[in-house]
Motif scaffolding. Sequence first.
Motif, PDB file in Angstrom:
ATOM      1  N   GLY A   1      25.506  31.103 -32.635  1.00  0.00           N
ATOM      2  CA  GLY A   1      27.012  31.129 -31.958  1.00  0.00           C
ATOM      3  C   GLY A   1      27.164  30.710 -30.538  1.00  0.00           C
ATOM      4  O   GLY A   1      26.253  29.684 -30.133  1.00  0.00           O
ATOM      5  N   ARG A   2      28.257  30.654 -30.033  1.00  0.00           N
ATOM      6  CA  ARG A   2      28.521  30.233 -28.777  1.00  0.00           C
ATOM      7  C   ARG A   2      29.387  31.284 -28.025  1.00  0.00           C
ATOM      8  O   ARG A   2      30.341  31.020 -27.499  1.00  0.00           O
ATOM      9  CB  ARG A   2      29.356  28.933 -28.849  1.00  0.00           C
ATOM     10  CG  ARG A   2      29.211  28.088 -27.448  1.00  0.00           C
ATOM     11  CD  ARG A   2      30.299  26.903 -27.554  1.00  0.00           C
ATOM     12  NE  ARG A   2      30.178  26.046 -28.619  1.00  0.00           N
ATOM     13  CZ  ARG A   2      31.419  25.764 -29.245  1.00  0.00           C
ATOM     14  NH1 ARG A   2      32.619  25.967 -28.786  1.00  0.00           N
ATOM     15  NH2 ARG A   2      31.147  24.990 -30.542  1.00  0.00           N
ATOM     16  N   SER A   3      28.648  32.570 -27.707  1.00  0.00           N
ATOM     17  CA  SER A   3      29.775  33.616 -27.118  1.00  0.00           C
ATOM     18  C   SER A   3      29.889  33.253 -25.650  1.00  0.00           C
ATOM     19  O   SER A   3      29.080  32.589 -24.967  1.00  0.00           O
ATOM     20  CB  SER A   3      28.697  34.681 -27.074  1.00  0.00           C
ATOM     21  OG  SER A   3      27.575  34.836 -26.441  1.00  0.00           O
ATOM     22  N   TRP A   4      31.025  33.564 -25.308  1.00  0.00           N
ATOM     23  CA  TRP A   4      31.460  33.465 -23.871  1.00  0.00           C
ATOM     24  C   TRP A   4      31.698  34.860 -23.227  1.00  0.00           C
ATOM     25  O   TRP A   4      32.953  35.346 -23.379  1.00  0.00           O
ATOM     26  CB  TRP A   4      32.855  32.535 -23.795  1.00  0.00           C
ATOM     27  CG  TRP A   4      33.200  32.339 -22.429  1.00  0.00           C
ATOM     28  CD1 TRP A   4      32.529  32.272 -21.299  1.00  0.00           C
ATOM     29  CD2 TRP A   4      34.547  31.453 -22.232  1.00  0.00           C
ATOM     30  NE1 TRP A   4      33.347  31.590 -20.284  1.00  0.00           N
ATOM     31  CE2 TRP A   4      34.518  31.347 -20.667  1.00  0.00           C
ATOM     32  CE3 TRP A   4      35.405  31.285 -23.178  1.00  0.00           C
ATOM     33  CZ2 TRP A   4      35.679  30.523 -20.207  1.00  0.00           C
ATOM     34  CZ3 TRP A   4      36.474  30.611 -22.402  1.00  0.00           C
ATOM     35  CH2 TRP A   4      36.591  30.382 -21.056  1.00  0.00           C
ATOM     36  N   LYS A   5      30.664  35.218 -22.502  1.00  0.00           N
ATOM     37  CA  LYS A   5      30.924  36.602 -21.929  1.00  0.00           C
ATOM     38  C   LYS A   5      31.952  36.709 -20.840  1.00  0.00           C
ATOM     39  O   LYS A   5      32.884  37.813 -20.617  1.00  0.00           O
ATOM     40  CB  LYS A   5      29.742  37.063 -21.069  1.00  0.00           C
ATOM     41  CG  LYS A   5      29.579  38.421 -20.390  1.00  0.00           C
ATOM     42  CD  LYS A   5      28.267  38.648 -19.727  1.00  0.00           C
ATOM     43  CE  LYS A   5      28.251  40.160 -19.273  1.00  0.00           C
ATOM     44  NZ  LYS A   5      27.078  40.589 -18.629  1.00  0.00           N
TER      45      LYS A   5
ATOM     46  N   TRP B   1      36.690  32.804 -32.234  1.00  0.00           N
ATOM     47  CA  TRP B   1      35.645  33.694 -33.062  1.00  0.00           C
ATOM     48  C   TRP B   1      34.260  33.303 -32.471  1.00  0.00           C
ATOM     49  O   TRP B   1      33.416  34.256 -32.347  1.00  0.00           O
ATOM     50  CB  TRP B   1      35.653  33.494 -34.264  1.00  0.00           C
ATOM     51  CG  TRP B   1      36.900  34.106 -35.096  1.00  0.00           C
ATOM     52  CD1 TRP B   1      37.918  34.152 -34.659  1.00  0.00           C
ATOM     53  CD2 TRP B   1      36.862  34.471 -36.440  1.00  0.00           C
ATOM     54  NE1 TRP B   1      38.845  35.049 -35.686  1.00  0.00           N
ATOM     55  CE2 TRP B   1      38.070  35.164 -36.788  1.00  0.00           C
ATOM     56  CE3 TRP B   1      35.964  34.682 -37.344  1.00  0.00           C
ATOM     57  CZ2 TRP B   1      38.513  35.465 -37.943  1.00  0.00           C
ATOM     58  CZ3 TRP B   1      36.264  35.169 -38.596  1.00  0.00           C
ATOM     59  CH2 TRP B   1      37.414  35.764 -38.911  1.00  0.00           C
ATOM     60  N   LEU B   2      34.071  32.213 -32.112  1.00  0.00           N
ATOM     61  CA  LEU B   2      32.590  31.748 -31.535  1.00  0.00           C
ATOM     62  C   LEU B   2      32.515  32.440 -30.157  1.00  0.00           C
ATOM     63  O   LEU B   2      31.351  32.841 -29.838  1.00  0.00           O
ATOM     64  CB  LEU B   2      32.473  30.286 -31.477  1.00  0.00           C
ATOM     65  CG  LEU B   2      32.201  29.466 -32.595  1.00  0.00           C
ATOM     66  CD1 LEU B   2      32.127  28.063 -32.283  1.00  0.00           C
ATOM     67  CD2 LEU B   2      30.834  29.755 -33.185  1.00  0.00           C
ATOM     68  N   TRP B   3      33.765  32.578 -29.307  1.00  0.00           N
ATOM     69  CA  TRP B   3      33.473  33.185 -28.080  1.00  0.00           C
ATOM     70  C   TRP B   3      33.238  34.537 -28.190  1.00  0.00           C
ATOM     71  O   TRP B   3      32.467  35.178 -27.270  1.00  0.00           O
ATOM     72  CB  TRP B   3      34.580  32.944 -27.358  1.00  0.00           C
ATOM     73  CG  TRP B   3      34.959  31.289 -26.960  1.00  0.00           C
ATOM     74  CD1 TRP B   3      33.853  30.334 -26.908  1.00  0.00           C
ATOM     75  CD2 TRP B   3      36.127  30.840 -26.467  1.00  0.00           C
ATOM     76  NE1 TRP B   3      34.435  29.256 -26.369  1.00  0.00           N
ATOM     77  CE2 TRP B   3      35.757  29.528 -26.321  1.00  0.00           C
ATOM     78  CE3 TRP B   3      37.491  31.543 -26.504  1.00  0.00           C
ATOM     79  CZ2 TRP B   3      36.866  28.596 -25.894  1.00  0.00           C
ATOM     80  CZ3 TRP B   3      38.755  30.659 -25.981  1.00  0.00           C
ATOM     81  CH2 TRP B   3      38.290  29.271 -25.804  1.00  0.00           C
TER      82      TRP B   3
END
Length: 341
Positions: A87-91, A175-177
């Motif tokens: 994924g590519r989560s964005w805190k 959704w990726l974030w």
Amino acid sequence: ESYPITPSHSRNVKRRRVGVKGELSKMVSLLRTLGIAFVVHGIYLIYPLILIVLPIYSLTTAYWWVTCLVVPAYLYWTFDGSEYREGRSWKAFTEFPVWTWIFDYFPVTLERASKPLDPKHKYIFALGPHGTLAWGRLAFAFKRSQMWDKLFPGIETRDLAAGVMFKLPGIREIWLWTKCVDASRATADHLLADSPYSVLVYPGGEYEQIETCKGKQQLVMSHSKGFCRLALRHGAHLVPCYVFGETEIFRCWTGAMSLRRWIVKTFRIAPIVFWGRFFGVPFQVPVTSVTGPPIPVKKVENPTPEQVDLLHARFLEAIRELYEKEKTKHGLAADEPLTIL
């Protein structure tokens, strides 16, 4: 200059204070409602439409060349296969303070009805019911520093989500974030074998989504066994989780079920029709995700159907026990049944 406060004057002051507090409370409630309306309509409708319609419209203007530059760059940047990896989560996005204020509308909360989990193990958090838009997942993805990290320190997760949603501009990024990845076997295998992440999954998936009915507590898990097979292959402990309030957020149309099941089976899309207070704003009910004691699972590289069936039966028993133990704490009657389809 001063003057004595008479009893009648004191009562008038108190009334004014109560009146001001009441007005402020109404204003805060209205702003929270508008915030939830923005989440529902902005994320799932307006934002994707802007990303689709605006480039098409701009091709008819003098700035068509900007679109020809920006769109390929956007497609190259965002459709990079992140959903098939970690994924590519964005805190910064998920920890933005406004989320806490908006989710207090329900409110959304997370509870652990077991001893602390050992972060040395991998886990599969299996949630249900799915509901219309899986609002219970918010407690696992947003403001983790306030909820998740306090209950499950040292355990990081990725959420397995329907692959079709990663094809939609706008929704894909959000959704990726928020820690979502594609719910394919290859992605789940990679996460549990080659990454530090545990996974969160809705075993009922789209079938459970279209079966959502306000006032009914039901799961669609009788034939969903893939997550149990996954747990055995990787020795990941199974954590049952019941989301109280999930089915009460919207009213749902329950007609044409045979056709909708066919659409789910053929296209892996859940055709749902729902409505809330007004303009699709959800009803204001508490949404509480409660996790139960984990089911220990020993690694079996090639599990037999009998082993999968046994673990599946143990899981259904565990989530039913969790429901029966916790339901009266979350507003359900002691005789409210749980149906597992």
